[in-house]
Structure formats: C-alpha cells, structure tokens
Design a protein around this motif. Structure first.
Motif, PDB file in Angstrom:
ATOM      1  N   LYS A  76      -2.571  -2.124 -28.040  1.00 53.66           N
ATOM      2  CA  LYS A  76      -1.791  -1.184 -27.244  1.00 53.66           C
ATOM      3  C   LYS A  76      -0.299  -1.282 -27.528  1.00 53.66           C
ATOM      4  O   LYS A  76       0.441  -0.359 -27.230  1.00 53.66           O
ATOM      5  N   THR A  77       0.130  -2.423 -28.078  1.00 51.96           N
ATOM      6  CA  THR A  77       1.557  -2.616 -28.340  1.00 51.96           C
ATOM      7  C   THR A  77       1.745  -3.177 -29.746  1.00 51.96           C
ATOM      8  O   THR A  77       0.804  -3.692 -30.363  1.00 51.96           O
ATOM      9  N   LEU A  78       2.980  -3.099 -30.204  1.00 56.97           N
ATOM     10  CA  LEU A  78       3.330  -3.661 -31.502  1.00 56.97           C
ATOM     11  C   LEU A  78       3.091  -5.169 -31.506  1.00 56.97           C
ATOM     12  O   LEU A  78       2.646  -5.734 -32.500  1.00 56.97           O
ATOM     13  N   GLU A  79       3.325  -5.803 -30.367  1.00 59.72           N
ATOM     14  CA  GLU A  79       3.107  -7.239 -30.255  1.00 59.72           C
ATOM     15  C   GLU A  79       1.628  -7.586 -30.419  1.00 59.72           C
ATOM     16  O   GLU A  79       1.285  -8.583 -31.057  1.00 59.72           O
ATOM     17  N   ASP A  80       0.734  -6.762 -29.837  1.00 60.58           N
ATOM     18  CA  ASP A  80      -0.709  -6.984 -30.003  1.00 60.58           C
ATOM     19  C   ASP A  80      -1.086  -6.939 -31.482  1.00 60.58           C
ATOM     20  O   ASP A  80      -1.839  -7.779 -31.970  1.00 60.58           O
ATOM     21  N   LEU A  81      -0.549  -5.948 -32.181  1.00 60.35           N
ATOM     22  CA  LEU A  81      -0.830  -5.798 -33.607  1.00 60.35           C
ATOM     23  C   LEU A  81      -0.280  -6.979 -34.400  1.00 60.35           C
ATOM     24  O   LEU A  81      -0.965  -7.545 -35.254  1.00 60.35           O
ATOM     25  N   GLU A  82       0.953  -7.370 -34.103  1.00 67.22           N
ATOM     26  CA  GLU A  82       1.561  -8.510 -34.793  1.00 67.22           C
ATOM     27  C   GLU A  82       0.766  -9.794 -34.559  1.00 67.22           C
ATOM     28  O   GLU A  82       0.581 -10.592 -35.483  1.00 67.22           O
ATOM     29  N   ASP A  83       0.270  -9.984 -33.337  1.00 70.17           N
ATOM     30  CA  ASP A  83      -0.525 -11.172 -33.037  1.00 70.17           C
ATOM     31  C   ASP A  83      -1.795 -11.218 -33.881  1.00 70.17           C
ATOM     32  O   ASP A  83      -2.166 -12.271 -34.401  1.00 70.17           O
ATOM     33  N   LYS A  84      -2.455 -10.077 -34.013  1.00 71.36           N
ATOM     34  CA  LYS A  84      -3.668 -10.032 -34.836  1.00 71.36           C
ATOM     35  C   LYS A  84      -3.354 -10.331 -36.300  1.00 71.36           C
ATOM     36  O   LYS A  84      -4.094 -11.049 -36.959  1.00 71.36           O
ATOM     37  N   LEU A  85      -2.271  -9.772 -36.780  1.00 73.06           N
ATOM     38  CA  LEU A  85      -1.901 -10.001 -38.175  1.00 73.06           C
ATOM     39  C   LEU A  85      -1.526 -11.459 -38.413  1.00 73.06           C
ATOM     40  O   LEU A  85      -1.914 -12.056 -39.420  1.00 73.06           O
ATOM     41  N   GLU A  86      -0.771 -12.037 -37.491  1.00 73.45           N
ATOM     42  CA  GLU A  86      -0.373 -13.440 -37.614  1.00 73.45           C
ATOM     43  C   GLU A  86      -1.571 -14.378 -37.532  1.00 73.45           C
ATOM     44  O   GLU A  86      -1.570 -15.453 -38.124  1.00 73.45           O
ATOM     45  N   ALA A  87      -2.610 -13.958 -36.816  1.00 73.63           N
ATOM     46  CA  ALA A  87      -3.826 -14.764 -36.698  1.00 73.63           C
ATOM     47  C   ALA A  87      -4.693 -14.640 -37.948  1.00 73.63           C
ATOM     48  O   ALA A  87      -5.737 -15.268 -38.047  1.00 73.63           O
ATOM     49  N   GLY A  88      -4.257 -13.796 -38.882  1.00 76.91           N
ATOM     50  CA  GLY A  88      -4.987 -13.647 -40.133  1.00 76.91           C
ATOM     51  C   GLY A  88      -6.152 -12.681 -40.067  1.00 76.91           C
ATOM     52  O   GLY A  88      -6.981 -12.632 -40.980  1.00 76.91           O
ATOM     53  N   GLU A  89      -6.230 -11.901 -38.996  1.00 78.56           N
ATOM     54  CA  GLU A  89      -7.318 -10.935 -38.861  1.00 78.56           C
ATOM     55  C   GLU A  89      -7.101  -9.753 -39.806  1.00 78.56           C
ATOM     56  O   GLU A  89      -5.971  -9.338 -40.046  1.00 78.56           O
ATOM     57  N   THR A  90      -8.201  -9.204 -40.316  1.00 77.20           N
ATOM     58  CA  THR A  90      -8.143  -7.965 -41.079  1.00 77.20           C
ATOM     59  C   THR A  90      -8.121  -6.831 -40.059  1.00 77.20           C
ATOM     60  O   THR A  90      -9.009  -6.733 -39.216  1.00 77.20           O
ATOM     61  N   VAL A  91      -7.085  -6.014 -40.130  1.00 75.16           N
ATOM     62  CA  VAL A  91      -6.879  -4.963 -39.137  1.00 75.16           C
ATOM     63  C   VAL A  91      -6.877  -3.616 -39.840  1.00 75.16           C
ATOM     64  O   VAL A  91      -6.060  -3.371 -40.717  1.00 75.16           O
ATOM     65  N   LYS A  92      -7.805  -2.744 -39.445  1.00 74.41           N
ATOM     66  CA  LYS A  92      -7.845  -1.398 -40.011  1.00 74.41           C
ATOM     67  C   LYS A  92      -7.361  -0.417 -38.951  1.00 74.41           C
ATOM     68  O   LYS A  92      -7.661  -0.562 -37.768  1.00 74.41           O
ATOM     69  N   GLY A  93      -6.619   0.575 -39.405  1.00 78.08           N
ATOM     70  CA  GLY A  93      -6.112   1.564 -38.474  1.00 78.08           C
ATOM     71  C   GLY A  93      -5.545   2.750 -39.212  1.00 78.08           C
ATOM     72  O   GLY A  93      -5.688   2.884 -40.425  1.00 78.08           O
ATOM     73  N   ILE A  94      -4.896   3.610 -38.463  1.00 81.49           N
ATOM     74  CA  ILE A  94      -4.319   4.826 -39.018  1.00 81.49           C
ATOM     75  C   ILE A  94      -2.794   4.745 -38.930  1.00 81.49           C
ATOM     76  O   ILE A  94      -2.256   4.261 -37.937  1.00 81.49           O
ATOM     77  N   VAL A  95      -2.138   5.192 -39.996  1.00 79.05           N
ATOM     78  CA  VAL A  95      -0.679   5.271 -40.027  1.00 79.05           C
ATOM     79  C   VAL A  95      -0.335   6.741 -40.227  1.00 79.05           C
ATOM     80  O   VAL A  95      -0.712   7.338 -41.233  1.00 79.05           O
ATOM     81  N   VAL A  96       0.343   7.319 -39.258  1.00 76.99           N
ATOM     82  CA  VAL A  96       0.710   8.735 -39.295  1.00 76.99           C
ATOM     83  C   VAL A  96       2.214   8.835 -39.518  1.00 76.99           C
ATOM     84  O   VAL A  96       2.995   8.275 -38.751  1.00 76.99           O
ATOM     85  N   THR A  97       2.606   9.540 -40.557  1.00 80.44           N
ATOM     86  CA  THR A  97       4.018   9.776 -40.828  1.00 80.44           C
ATOM     87  C   THR A  97       4.435  11.046 -40.097  1.00 80.44           C
ATOM     88  O   THR A  97       3.786  12.088 -40.221  1.00 80.44           O
ATOM     89  N   VAL A  98       5.532  10.937 -39.347  1.00 82.70           N
ATOM     90  CA  VAL A  98       6.015  12.053 -38.543  1.00 82.70           C
ATOM     91  C   VAL A  98       7.449  12.359 -38.949  1.00 82.70           C
ATOM     92  O   VAL A  98       8.275  11.451 -39.099  1.00 82.70           O
ATOM     93  N   ALA A  99       7.740  13.638 -39.145  1.00 89.44           N
ATOM     94  CA  ALA A  99       9.104  14.072 -39.466  1.00 89.44           C
ATOM     95  C   ALA A  99       9.441  15.278 -38.600  1.00 89.44           C
ATOM     96  O   ALA A  99       8.696  16.261 -38.574  1.00 89.44           O
TER      97      ALA A  99
END
Length: 116
Positions: A76-99
């Motif tokens: 739900k937050t950037l911190e949640d995502l960072e925690d998963k990445l720091e824990a070494g988890e493989t994280v799949k998701g969507i990245v949407v570029t907005v202009a």
C-alpha cells in the motif's frame, strides 16, 4: 452428518469467493496492455482513472500528475515495497508512466528500486 456437510460447504464458498476477489486486480499484464493500447490510439487513460483502477495497491510517485505509478499486490505504501525488496523478495507489479495527467505507457514486470 448434515451439519458437517453444511460447514464444509460454507468453507468451500468462502474460499471460492476469496479466490474470485483476488483475481479481480488490475495489477496485471492485461491492464498494462490496456493502457498501452489506449495510448497507441491517443485515447489515454487518465491519471485519476489509473489510481482508481489500481486502488489501494497504487503507489503514486508523481509530481503534478507526471511521473510513475507503481502497483504491487499487497503493497500500500512505498515503504511496504521497499521492505519487500530489502528482504530479497521477488516482487512483480505494474509501472505506469504518466505525463500531464495521461497514462502514456505501462509495463508489468519484476519491480526493482530503480523503478522509483
């Protein structure tokens, strides 16, 4: 015996409903394709619509509706995502570029810290 059948039936219904709800996420390749197809036709999906479609999984990393929106199921937050990445988890998701308030591109992939 009837009571056991009712209990097992109720558990089965709850599990099936949970699976149905879990499959109703827009954090997927299909949603990335929808954004890209719309952008190709110059019928852009709006910034607000992307946030609504991605719901509580949307992590808004934009300024004045320009930047990226990252969504990972369960983050739900950037911190949640960072925690998963720091824990070494493989994280799949969507990245949407907005202009300028328009979704111009999207990709469904393994997320890394470089994406934000």
């Amino acid at each position: 015996m009837r009571k056991t059948v009712k209990i097992v039936s109720m558990i089965l219904v709850v599990v099936l409903l949970g699976a149905l709800l879990a499959s109703c996420t827009n954090v997927s390749q299909a949603y990335a394709d929808k954004i890209n197809d719309a952008a190709e036709k110059k019928e852009y999906i709006t910034y607000d619509q992307v946030l609504e479609d991605l719901g509580e999984n949307a992590i808004d990393v934009t300024f004045l509706k320009s930047g990226v929106i990252i969504a990972v199921d369960g983050c739900k937050t950037l911190e949640d995502l960072e925690d998963k990445l720091e824990a070494g988890e493989t994280v799949k998701g969507i990245v949407v570029t907005v202009a300028a308030g328009k979704a111009t591109a999207a990709i469904y992939k393994e997320i890394s810290e470089e994406d934000f």
